[in-house]
Write a protein that holds these residues in place. Structure first.
Motif, PDB file in Angstrom:
ATOM      1  N   GLU A 131     -12.434  12.143 -20.947  1.00 56.03           N
ATOM      2  CA  GLU A 131     -13.011  13.488 -20.836  1.00 56.03           C
ATOM      3  C   GLU A 131     -12.488  14.249 -19.621  1.00 56.03           C
ATOM      4  OE1 GLU A 131     -17.184  12.584 -21.277  1.00 56.03           O
ATOM      5  OE2 GLU A 131     -17.162  13.151 -23.393  1.00 56.03           O
ATOM      6  N   TRP A 136     -10.237  17.520 -24.465  1.00 57.00           N
ATOM      7  CA  TRP A 136     -10.440  16.304 -25.263  1.00 57.00           C
ATOM      8  C   TRP A 136     -11.919  16.118 -25.588  1.00 57.00           C
ATOM      9  CZ3 TRP A 136     -13.080  11.663 -25.020  1.00 57.00           C
ATOM     10  CH2 TRP A 136     -12.651  10.665 -25.892  1.00 57.00           C
ATOM     11  N   ARG A 137     -12.223  15.704 -26.814  1.00 59.56           N
ATOM     12  CA  ARG A 137     -13.627  15.506 -27.194  1.00 59.56           C
ATOM     13  C   ARG A 137     -13.854  14.112 -27.759  1.00 59.56           C
ATOM     14  NH1 ARG A 137     -14.803  16.978 -32.762  1.00 59.56           N
ATOM     15  NH2 ARG A 137     -12.844  17.375 -33.853  1.00 59.56           N
ATOM     16  N   CYS A 157     -13.216   7.105 -29.551  1.00 59.31           N
ATOM     17  CA  CYS A 157     -14.312   8.081 -29.631  1.00 59.31           C
ATOM     18  C   CYS A 157     -15.640   7.376 -29.426  1.00 59.31           C
ATOM     19  CB  CYS A 157     -14.289   8.802 -30.980  1.00 59.31           C
ATOM     20  SG  CYS A 157     -14.579   7.718 -32.400  1.00 59.31           S
ATOM     21  N   GLN A 316      -7.627  15.012 -30.914  1.00 55.22           N
ATOM     22  CA  GLN A 316      -9.022  15.168 -30.486  1.00 55.22           C
ATOM     23  C   GLN A 316      -9.205  16.376 -29.568  1.00 55.22           C
ATOM     24  OE1 GLN A 316      -9.211  10.472 -30.384  1.00 55.22           O
ATOM     25  NE2 GLN A 316     -11.167  11.264 -29.624  1.00 55.22           N
ATOM     26  N   GLY A 317      -8.280  17.324 -29.668  1.00 59.38           N
ATOM     27  CA  GLY A 317      -8.422  18.594 -28.958  1.00 59.38           C
ATOM     28  C   GLY A 317      -7.906  18.601 -27.541  1.00 59.38           C
TER      29      GLY A 317
END
Length: 432
Positions: A131, A136-137, A157, A316-317
């Motif tokens: 994080e 990122w998520r 995750c 994941q961004g």
């Protein structure tokens, strides 16, 4: 109308208090009834203490684990076009291995569904580290997880709330009732989530030493053997490595600091111990997933693992090219005399990183992405008086004093000529 229950919680508690084994039916009921709220916290506390004091046999632990799995959903990866393999570490200081390991294994067409957690106390959490990467998520739906495993081959995750809800409730209770150390409860907690996660192969990294949950090698071995048996009994190919955690892994402890070091490993560099353990665990995962001829060391060296990392972070961004957060303040700890570094105590470094803001005391606490400890020396290094031993990083400089206190006695510089035994990183391998 009150629905009658088939057992009474007090009878189950008394049975284990008096050293008897619990029946399958008793175990199934007490785990389910606790999840439903029929068995009260104080009753489960008493049962957990009885288990701590009197233990459980292999069949009891297996049934307890199965009951925890049955409390929630199970993921199914059978629709994926490739086999699955996962790794679980019991936690340590500087233990960033998951970050380079997941994309490295994915290079060889093995899917890595790495459901991870956040840190509590002196051990860092994988999700906290990731994080620190902008964008990122950690929270993905089951559909997103499946799609990423098929497209990228690796996902790190957070576990969904549907996996082993009984464990989440019992874990919080153990933390406040002095029953965290019960090996049957540790093993069933870890393995209920990992088996429910649906992976086909599992490699356990069981840490031993001052910075580990298990300080004693005999107890760490017992835990590893218990978990390997649980996985094997559940049809999951399971192996464990006992690894040293007396000294931190790598040269960093702290979220963004550890991401930076992980990227160095993926770029073909990085500290030798991080590389050694990453490759050792990758070989075990690949072997268990049916890829015994794969060469993970080559994939680190030639950039394939870095390519997989970049795809995984972006999916994941996260921005793999983004600048990582840096703490606003730093302070160095220097050698007071010439000599040889004899000890860099993992627990002391972990507590210092935690006090600098890298960790949390309660699960709702925030963490500082840039905080932590950067090591400049390892045991066996020769140093001169005034030479930097480590650098402390934090946004809140009033934390420096307590971090330094944590390091008292944890960094030992012995007189020149003192011999320091080389570190054995992998102490043993345990299989069924």
């Amino acid at each position: 109308m009150t629905v009658s229950e088939p057992f009474d919680a007090v009878d189950v508690i008394v049975a284990k208090r008096d050293g008897h084994r619990l029946s399958d039916a008793q175990i199934d009921w007490v785990v389910d009834a606790y999840t439903r709220g029929v068995v009260a916290d104080e009753q489960m506390s008493a049962l957990a203490m009885a288990i701590l004091l009197n233990g459980m046999d292999r069949a009891e632990i297996a049934r307890w684990t199965a009951a925890m799995i049955a409390s929630g959903e199970r993921l199914d990866f059978s629709s994926l076009s490739r086999p699955t393999a996962d790794k679980h570490s019991t936690g340590g200081v500087g233990d960033k291995i998951t970050l380079p390991l997941a994309p490295l294994v994915a290079v060889f067409d093995v899917a890595v569904p790495q459901l991870s957690g956040r840190g509590l106390g002196h051990t860092g959490g994988t999700l906290d580290k990731l994080e620190s990467i902008p964008g990122w998520r950690a929270a993905l739906s089951n559909e997103e997880t499946m799609r990423q495993l098929e497209d990228v081959g690796a996902v790190i995750c957070q576990a969904g709330s549907g996996l082993a809800p009984a464990d989440r409730k019992l874990y919080a209770l153990r933390d406040v009732t002095g029953t965290v150390e019960a090996i049957p409860l540790i093993a069933s907690s870890i393995m209920s989530k990992k088996i429910a996660e649906g992976t086909g192969a599992l490699v356990l990294d069981v840490k031993v030493g001052s910075g580990a949950f298990m300080k004693d090698e005999a107890r760490a071995r017992e835990l590893a053997q218990t978990m390997v048996a649980l996985g094997t009994d559940a049809g999951v190919t399971t192996v464990a490595l006992l690894t040293d955690m007396s000294t931190p892994l790598g040269l960093t402890a702290g979220n963004a600091l550890e991401v930076r070091e992980s990227v160095e490993v993926l770029a073909g560099g990085g500290p030798s111990d991080v590389v050694e353990l990453t490759v050792a665990l990758a070989r075990e995962m690949l072997d268990a997933a049916g890829r015994p001829d794969a060469d993970p060391a080559a994939a680190l060296a030639d950039g394939r693992a870095m390519d997989a990392w970049r795809r995984m972070i972006a999916a994941q961004g996260g921005d793999p090219d983004a600048t990582l957060p840096v703490a606003r303040e730093t302070e160095q700890v220097v050698a007071e005399s010439d000599g040889v570094v004899q000890t860099v105590d993992a627990y002391a470094v972990g507590i210092a990183a935690w006090r600098l803001g890298a960790g949390r005391a309660r699960k709702e606490d925030p963490v500082q992405a840039g905080a932590g400890v950067e090591l400049h020396v390892r045991p066996g290094d020769t140093v001169r008086a005034g030479q930097p031993l480590l650098t402390l990083h934090t946004d809140t400089p009033e934390r420096f004093g307590r971090a330094r206190e944590a390091l008292d006695g944890g960094l030992v510089v012995a007189p020149a000529g003192t011999s320091v035994a080389p570190r054995r990183l992998v102490l043993d391998r345990i299989e069924a």
